[in-house]
Every structure is written in structure tokens, then in C-alpha cells.
Design a protein around this motif. Structure first.
Motif, PDB file in Angstrom:
ATOM      1  N   THR A 105       0.861  -1.185   0.000  1.00 47.03           N
ATOM      2  CA  THR A 105       0.000   0.000   0.000  1.00 47.03           C
ATOM      3  C   THR A 105       0.895   1.231   0.000  1.00 47.03           C
ATOM      4  O   THR A 105       1.751   1.383   0.871  1.00 47.03           O
ATOM      5  CB  THR A 105      -0.914   0.035   1.233  1.00 47.03           C
ATOM      6  OG1 THR A 105      -1.810  -1.080   1.197  1.00 47.03           O
ATOM      7  CG2 THR A 105      -1.734   1.321   1.255  1.00 47.03           C
TER       8      THR A 105
ATOM      9  N   VAL B  78       0.993   5.200   0.412  1.00 46.99           N
ATOM     10  CA  VAL B  78       0.182   6.269   0.999  1.00 46.99           C
ATOM     11  C   VAL B  78       0.741   7.615   0.548  1.00 46.99           C
ATOM     12  O   VAL B  78       1.909   7.931   0.802  1.00 46.99           O
ATOM     13  CB  VAL B  78       0.188   6.184   2.534  1.00 46.99           C
ATOM     14  CG1 VAL B  78      -0.656   7.322   3.126  1.00 46.99           C
ATOM     15  CG2 VAL B  78      -0.343   4.833   3.006  1.00 46.99           C
TER      16      VAL B  78
ATOM     17  N   THR C 215      -1.207   6.459   7.831  1.00 42.79           N
ATOM     18  CA  THR C 215      -0.339   5.290   7.646  1.00 42.79           C
ATOM     19  C   THR C 215      -0.377   4.412   8.890  1.00 42.79           C
ATOM     20  O   THR C 215      -0.493   3.176   8.803  1.00 42.79           O
ATOM     21  CB  THR C 215       1.101   5.748   7.362  1.00 42.79           C
ATOM     22  OG1 THR C 215       1.129   6.483   6.129  1.00 42.79           O
ATOM     23  CG2 THR C 215       2.043   4.568   7.271  1.00 42.79           C
TER      24      THR C 215
ATOM     25  N   GLU D  40       5.082   5.112   2.914  1.00 43.89           N
ATOM     26  CA  GLU D  40       4.579   6.466   3.144  1.00 43.89           C
ATOM     27  C   GLU D  40       5.423   7.480   2.387  1.00 43.89           C
ATOM     28  O   GLU D  40       6.641   7.549   2.555  1.00 43.89           O
ATOM     29  CB  GLU D  40       4.594   6.822   4.639  1.00 43.89           C
ATOM     30  CG  GLU D  40       4.024   8.215   4.885  1.00 43.89           C
ATOM     31  CD  GLU D  40       4.247   8.725   6.298  1.00 43.89           C
ATOM     32  OE1 GLU D  40       4.018   9.939   6.525  1.00 43.89           O
ATOM     33  OE2 GLU D  40       4.660   7.943   7.182  1.00 43.89           O
TER      34      GLU D  40
ATOM     35  N   VAL E 151      -4.502  10.486   1.168  1.00 45.87           N
ATOM     36  CA  VAL E 151      -4.934  11.157   2.389  1.00 45.87           C
ATOM     37  C   VAL E 151      -5.242  12.610   2.046  1.00 45.87           C
ATOM     38  O   VAL E 151      -4.425  13.300   1.418  1.00 45.87           O
ATOM     39  CB  VAL E 151      -3.864  11.074   3.487  1.00 45.87           C
ATOM     40  CG1 VAL E 151      -4.381  11.692   4.787  1.00 45.87           C
ATOM     41  CG2 VAL E 151      -3.447   9.624   3.717  1.00 45.87           C
TER      42      VAL E 151
ATOM     43  N   LYS F 135      -1.018  12.357   6.825  1.00 46.69           N
ATOM     44  CA  LYS F 135      -0.541  11.146   6.135  1.00 46.69           C
ATOM     45  C   LYS F 135       0.092  10.136   7.085  1.00 46.69           C
ATOM     46  O   LYS F 135      -0.141   8.926   6.976  1.00 46.69           O
ATOM     47  CB  LYS F 135       0.442  11.588   5.046  1.00 46.69           C
ATOM     48  CG  LYS F 135       0.894  10.503   4.099  1.00 46.69           C
ATOM     49  CD  LYS F 135       1.630  11.090   2.905  1.00 46.69           C
ATOM     50  CE  LYS F 135       2.917  11.802   3.283  1.00 46.69           C
ATOM     51  NZ  LYS F 135       2.747  13.223   3.619  1.00 46.69           N
TER      52      LYS F 135
ATOM     53  N   VAL G 150      -3.389   4.753  -1.603  1.00 46.42           N
ATOM     54  CA  VAL G 150      -4.374   5.420  -0.765  1.00 46.42           C
ATOM     55  C   VAL G 150      -4.006   6.900  -0.685  1.00 46.42           C
ATOM     56  O   VAL G 150      -2.839   7.249  -0.463  1.00 46.42           O
ATOM     57  CB  VAL G 150      -4.405   4.792   0.645  1.00 46.42           C
ATOM     58  CG1 VAL G 150      -5.271   5.616   1.587  1.00 46.42           C
ATOM     59  CG2 VAL G 150      -4.909   3.354   0.576  1.00 46.42           C
TER      60      VAL G 150
ATOM     61  N   ILE H 146       3.658  -1.061   3.802  1.00 44.83           N
ATOM     62  CA  ILE H 146       3.058   0.249   3.569  1.00 44.83           C
ATOM     63  C   ILE H 146       4.182   1.248   3.311  1.00 44.83           C
ATOM     64  O   ILE H 146       5.122   1.345   4.100  1.00 44.83           O
ATOM     65  CB  ILE H 146       2.220   0.707   4.770  1.00 44.83           C
ATOM     66  CG1 ILE H 146       1.128  -0.328   5.092  1.00 44.83           C
ATOM     67  CG2 ILE H 146       1.579   2.074   4.490  1.00 44.83           C
ATOM     68  CD1 ILE H 146       0.336  -0.008   6.351  1.00 44.83           C
TER      69      ILE H 146
END
Length: 236
Positions: A9, A11, A24, A115, A155, A20, A153, A113
């Protein structure tokens, strides 16, 4: 039975300061609560030098969630990564090297994930590479019958301006054949006004992207145990 492929994922935010890092952490906490092995990767962290350094985003996530975290590059000044690196006189890895490192980490986790830093088009290296490039390269590198699914995703803010910024981010992703998985409203006020209430309805309508979660204002100030308990409830 074949084990499920690890997932990725990515972010991103519509801007800096949209929540953010806490989003996360919420994604990581939800996955951890489901029994998944989670790693959060921060390709570039800026603003960690000087007399009053910013907190490390990865450290914030680790404290709130207890998942594994990894920073790939840290830079002193709170600037765009390529600018901070140039002013600091250091060379930073190109996006393709971040992609290669993330791919090597995948087998040890169920979910990785990633970020980003600021918005989707903030430059992460000295070659013009952005989080958009990283998301695109990961998506295509891992595509295939035995590859890892990659989702992005976004934010976003709750207040005025969020419709424009979010639509621009969605448009940029679709331009490279990435359909966003969903939106997270990074900070929902305790007493929302007309703009916030309308935006909560209008964001999925104008973008065609669902709202996955709405995070309450101050979520990042919760005690870790409270955060881990509450995070799954913020998702639709």
C-alpha cells in the motif's frame, strides 16, 4: 494451498500536513489487529536535523502501532527531499533503488506500507523521481499472476480546497494507469462545519474514489493502546 502474495500500500497526501503519517499508522494498526505482519517504509524523511528537529514519521508509526518500520534516507532540513539533499550536499538514491529495496523486503511480510513525503509529485531524488514514479514502478514490477498487489491510498483534508487537491491527485494517478484504492480524510473536526460536511459527501462523488476511513482530529495524540483499539473503527 498457496500462501497469499504480500501486498503493498502506497500512501500519498494531497499536500503536506494532511495527516498522512497518522493515516499510515491507522492502516498499519488495522492490519496488525487482523494478525498480519506489517512493515512501514519511509523512503525519504526530511527535517530531522538542527536544534529543533521534526519527529521521525516512522518513529511515530512504530510508537502508535508496534509494527516494524524502516527509513531509507534521512535529511536535515524540512524541505522537499531533492532540495534538502542539494542544500546538504549529499547524493540520495534514485526512486528505482527504493523500488528494488522494497521488493526485496516483501517476502518477510504480509503488508508493506510505503509512506510518501508531502504530495504525489514531490521529488524524492535528484533525477526528478516522485512518489508517483515509485507507485507506478512498483505496480508494474509486481504485476502478474504471482505478483504482489499494489494499491494507492490518498490522504486528504476535510476543509475547503480539498476537492480540487484530491481531484488533481486522482487525475495524476489515473494518467499512469493507477486507479486509487480509496481516500482517507486525515483529520475530521469534532464539530464539522458546512464545508467539511459537504466535502465528506462530495469527495467520492467528484473523484469516483471511495472514502475508506475518516480519522478524528487528535488521533495521533492517543496513547498507543487506545490508538490500536480505535484505528480499525475509523474505516468504513
Amino acid at each position: 494451498m498457496t500462501a497469499a502474495a504480500p501486498r503493498v500500500t502506497v500512501v500519498t497526501g494531497t499536500d503536506t500536513g494532511v495527516g498522512k503519517t497518522i493515516a499510515t499508522a491507522a492502516l498499519a494498526a488495522r492490519a496488525r489487529a487482523a494478525g498480519e505482519r506489517v512493515l512501514v517504509v519511509k523512503p525519504v524523511q526530511t527535517g530531522v536535523g538542527g536544534a529543533d528537529p521534526d519527529p521521525h514519521d516512522a518513529a511515530t508509526v512504530a510508537t502508535l502501532t508496534g509494527v516494524d518500520v524502516l527509513e531509507l534516507v534521512t535529511l536535515d532540513e524540512p524541505l522537499a527531499p531533492d532540495t534538502a539533499a542539494r542544500r546538504q550536499g549529499v547524493a540520495i538514491p534514485p526512486v528505482r533503488e527504493h523500488v528494488a529495496r522494497i521488493r526485496k523486503l516483501l517476502p518477510a511480510y504480509d503488508l508493506v506500507i510505503v509512506e510518501g513525503a508531502g504530495g504525489l509529485l514531490v521529488r524524492l531524488d535528484g533525477e526528478g523521481g516522485t512518489l508517483l514514479d515509485l507507485a507506478r514502478d512498483l505496480t508494474f514490477a509486481l504485476r502478474g499472476p504471482h505478483g504482489s498487489p499494489v494499491e494507492v491510498v490518498i490522504v486528504c483534508r476535510a476543509g475547503l480546497g480539498t476537492l480540487n487537491h484530491t481531484e488533481l491527485t486522482v487525475t495524476a494517478l489515473r494518467a499512469v494507469q493507477i486507479e486509487p484504492a480509496g481516500l482517507v480524510i486525515g483529520s475530521w473536526p469534532e464539530t464539522p462545519g458546512v464545508a467539511e460536511t459537504c466535502n465528506r459527501t462530495d469527495l467520492p462523488r467528484v473523484t469516483g474514489v471511495p472514502v475508506l476511513a475518516v480519522l478524528p482530529d487528535g488521533a495521533g495524540s492517543l496513547a498507543p493502546g487506545d490508538f490500536r483499539t480505535a484505528a480499525p473503527t475509523w474505516f468504513a
